[in-house]
Every structure is written in structure tokens, then in C-alpha cells.
Design an enzyme around this catalytic site. Structure first.
Site, PDB file in Angstrom:
ATOM      1  CG  HIS A  99      -0.074   0.176   2.542  1.00 35.95           C
ATOM      2  ND1 HIS A  99       0.440  -1.030   3.063  1.00 35.95           N
ATOM      3  CD2 HIS A  99       0.006   1.236   3.360  1.00 35.95           C
ATOM      4  CE1 HIS A  99       1.222  -0.641   4.224  1.00 35.95           C
ATOM      5  NE2 HIS A  99       0.670   0.623   4.344  1.00 35.95           N
ATOM      6  CG  ASP A 101       1.509   4.859   5.098  1.00 35.15           C
ATOM      7  OD1 ASP A 101       0.868   3.529   5.128  1.00 35.15           O
ATOM      8  OD2 ASP A 101       2.333   5.418   5.244  1.00 35.15           O
ATOM      9  CG  HIS A 256       5.186   0.994   3.130  1.00 34.69           C
ATOM     10  ND1 HIS A 256       4.359   2.019   2.747  1.00 34.69           N
ATOM     11  CD2 HIS A 256       4.528   0.829   4.476  1.00 34.69           C
ATOM     12  CE1 HIS A 256       3.376   2.291   3.493  1.00 34.69           C
ATOM     13  NE2 HIS A 256       3.674   1.683   4.678  1.00 34.69           N
ATOM     14  NE  ARG A 271       1.852   6.085   9.691  1.00 36.91           N
ATOM     15  CZ  ARG A 271       1.007   5.679   9.035  1.00 36.91           C
ATOM     16  NH1 ARG A 271       0.892   4.460   8.354  1.00 36.91           N
ATOM     17  NH2 ARG A 271      -0.136   6.160   8.848  1.00 36.91           N
TER      18      ARG A 271
HETATM   19  O1  LIG Z   1       5.264  -2.012  10.359  1.00 38.59           O
HETATM   20  C1  LIG Z   1       5.762  -1.825   9.256  1.00 38.59           C
HETATM   21  O2  LIG Z   1       6.682  -2.206   9.012  1.00 38.59           O
HETATM   22  C2  LIG Z   1       4.990  -0.914   8.295  1.00 38.59           C
HETATM   23  C3  LIG Z   1       3.612  -0.653   8.949  1.00 38.59           C
HETATM   24  C4  LIG Z   1       2.922   0.150   7.885  1.00 38.59           C
HETATM   25  O3  LIG Z   1       2.758  -0.486   6.725  1.00 38.59           O
HETATM   26  C5  LIG Z   1       2.473   1.477   7.976  1.00 38.59           C
HETATM   27  O4  LIG Z   1       2.812   2.167   8.818  1.00 38.59           O
HETATM   28  O5  LIG Z   1       2.000   1.946   7.199  1.00 38.59           O
END
Ligand SMILES: O=C(O)CCC(=O)C(=O)O
Length: 286
Positions: A99, A101, A256, A271
Site C-alpha cells: 500500500h 499510506d 510498502h 509512526r
Molecule cells: O510496520 C511496518 O513495517 C510498516 C507499517 C505500515 O505499513 C505503515 O505504517 O503504514
């Protein structure tokens, strides 16, 4: 002194010599921003950021993006915890499908910043794929066609009420689904990067649910082709996390996915998410 070391052919670089918890001067922030534009995802080792410090650094890259559905950590509305507990034995992990984000938002985030607080002894890597290279490696005829298309994005398969039971199995995170996730948002299939103008595919498996003007049975094969093409291994870089790592990625240039291969161990990240602009279509064959 800040130096940049590329880690894979398509995207990804380690930035050395920056302490993200410190009061970085404008020149240092400019170097980090340039590294992000050049490499699409950048990594920093050995950082120690509390939530306030992460927010302060994140705001040097831009104002915060809205973060729908995922509950922020207490007293820090701009920080979400991305956590999978050791006790979670189902196959799901947050971000476990390819995806960009929140691409279902009218103005999807420009960048996301992930800080590793606890990592499993194995697995739990994250993989990014360059969508500018994904675009460049298509035939001229395919590029020409895609620049005329618009994708229909929606959070329906991630955050609508039918997904609440899945989120309830996430012991370490709180996700609140609701009907607003069924809304759709149209974006160009090929966007011009808001800062560099470089064209990138902007279609992803998690949130792109259709193509404007296409019947579902016409869109599906094309979306399936794009899902496979945009995540080919030669487009990727893969990061094996250590505690203290920070990754920053440019959602306008990469997709990612988190790897869910660490069952039996805890993984915890914080995050922050930087606001972006409404995607603008790339003109044909740029
Ligand atoms: O935990 C991760 O490695 C990525 C998490 C994720 O896809 C995101 O925060 O958008």
C-alpha cells in the site's frame, strides 16, 4: 556531517550523522529532505526518540496528516503505535499488504516516519517498492494508456465495519472501523511527484478498488497486473530493523509492506505521518 549510503538499486539509503532527537539546523533538514527525494526511503540507525521528539522532527518535514481509524497513543494525537504482540498467532499484521499510506484520502500523506522501539529476533522486515521505477519499466504503450486512467481508492477492505473482527485480533493496537471507510476517492493512476514532477504509478493492492469508467471485470485483470508489476523484486529495498532505527518514506514515490513472519515475538514501532497534497496527473509519456 551527514552522509548518504545507498542500500539497494531501486530505492533506499542510510543517512549517517544525524541525531533526529536534536535540534537539527535548516541545512541538515534540507539534506535529509533531499536524501528522501533522491532515494524515496531513508533509514537512520541508533536513534532514541520519545513521542514528543518524533513529533518535533516530523513537523520539520511538514504538518501532520490526518490519521483516520487508527487510534493515536495517549496524549500524543500525532503518533500511532504499530504493534504486534507475541501472543498474536493469526497471520495479520498492520500494513501487511502492499500500500501507499491512506491513498484513499483526498490528500494522501507525503511521508511517514517509523521508529523501531522493540523488534523480534527474526523477521518483521519492511519492504518498499519504487513506483517511479515501476512506471519507467513499463512499455511506452502501457505508460501512454495508464496516464489516461484514474484509480478508485477506498478504505473499504481495510477499515469498514466488516473488518472490525480482524482488527479486534490486534492485541497491541486499537483500530476503530466505521462506514466512512466505504467512501471512494479518485486519483490519477500515474501521478507527478509534488516536488520533483517525476511520474510514479499510484495504484496499490490494499486501497485501489477500481478504475474509473471500467467495469469491475475489466478493471480486475489490469489491477492484478499492476499489483504484480509494481512490487517486482527489482523495484524493492528491504530493511531488517534494529531497535532505534528510523525509516522515512515518500508515499508519493513508493509502496510498502510489513512482513508478518515473526509469530511468537513482539514488535513495536511509533509512526508519525506528514500531510501531502492532492495527486496531480503526470502528462503522458513523461
Ligand atoms: O510496520 C511496518 O513495517 C510498516 C507499517 C505500515 O505499513 C505503515 O505504517 O503504514
Amino acid at each position: 556531517m551527514i552522509t548518504v549510503e545507498q542500500v539497494a538499486g531501486a530505492c533506499g539509503a542510510v543517512v549517517h550523522g544525524a541525531d533526529l532527537a536534536a535540534d537539527l539546523d535548516d541545512a541538515e533538514v534540507a539534506q535529509i529532505r533531499q536524501a528522501l527525494l533522491d532515494h524515496q526511503v531513508v533509514f537512520f540507525r541508533g536513534q532514541r526518540l520519545d513521542p514528543d521528539q518524533q513529533v518535533r522532527f516530523s513537523r520539520r518535514l511538514g504538518p501532520p496528516s490526518p490519521v483516520p481509524f487508527v487510534q493515536a497513543i495517549p496524549e500524543h494525537p500525532e503518533v500511532i503505535a504499530v504493534v504486534r504482540e507475541a501472543t498474536e498467532t493469526h497471520g495479520y499484521t498492520f500494513g501487511g499488504l502492499w500500500h501507499s499510506d491512506f491513498s484513499f484520502l483526498p490528500e494522501p500523506p507525503s511521508a511517514s516516519i517509523l521508529h523501531a522501539l522493540e523488534v523480534p529476533p527474526f523477521g518483521g522486515d519492511t519492504v518498499w517498492a519504487s513506483q517511479t521505477l515501476a512506471y519507467r519499466t513499463l512499455s511506452p504503450a502501457m505508460r501512454q494508456m495508464l496516464t489516461t486512467l484514474e484509480g478508485v481508492h477506498s478504505a473499504v477492505n481495510a477499515y469498514s465495519p466488516k473488518m472490525q473482527a480482524v482488527h479486534d485480533t490486534f492485541a497491541g493496537m486499537s483500530v476503530q472501523t466505521d462506514e466512512s471507510a466505504t467512501r471512494t476517492q479518485v486519483h490519477p493512476a500515474v501521478r507527478a511527484h509534488g516536488e520533483t514532477g517525476v511520474p510514479a504509478l499510484f495504484v496499490n493492492a490494499q486501497y485501489t478498488v477500481g478504475l474509473c469508467g471500467f467495469a469491475p471485470h475489466e478493471a480486475r485483470p489490469l489491477l492484478d497486473f499492476l499489483a504484480a508489476h509494481t512490487t517486482r523484486t527489482e523495484l524493492t529495498c528491504r530493511w531488517q530493523w534494529r531497535v532505534g532505527d528510523v525509516a522515512i518514506w515518500d508515499n508519493r514515490a513508493v509502496q510498502h509492506m510489513a512482513m508478518a513472519d515473526f509469530t511468537g515475538h513482539r514488535r513495536a514501532m511509533h509512526r508519525t505521518t506528514v500531510a501531502g497534497e492532492a495527486p496531480v496527473a503526470a502528462s503522458s509519456l513523461t
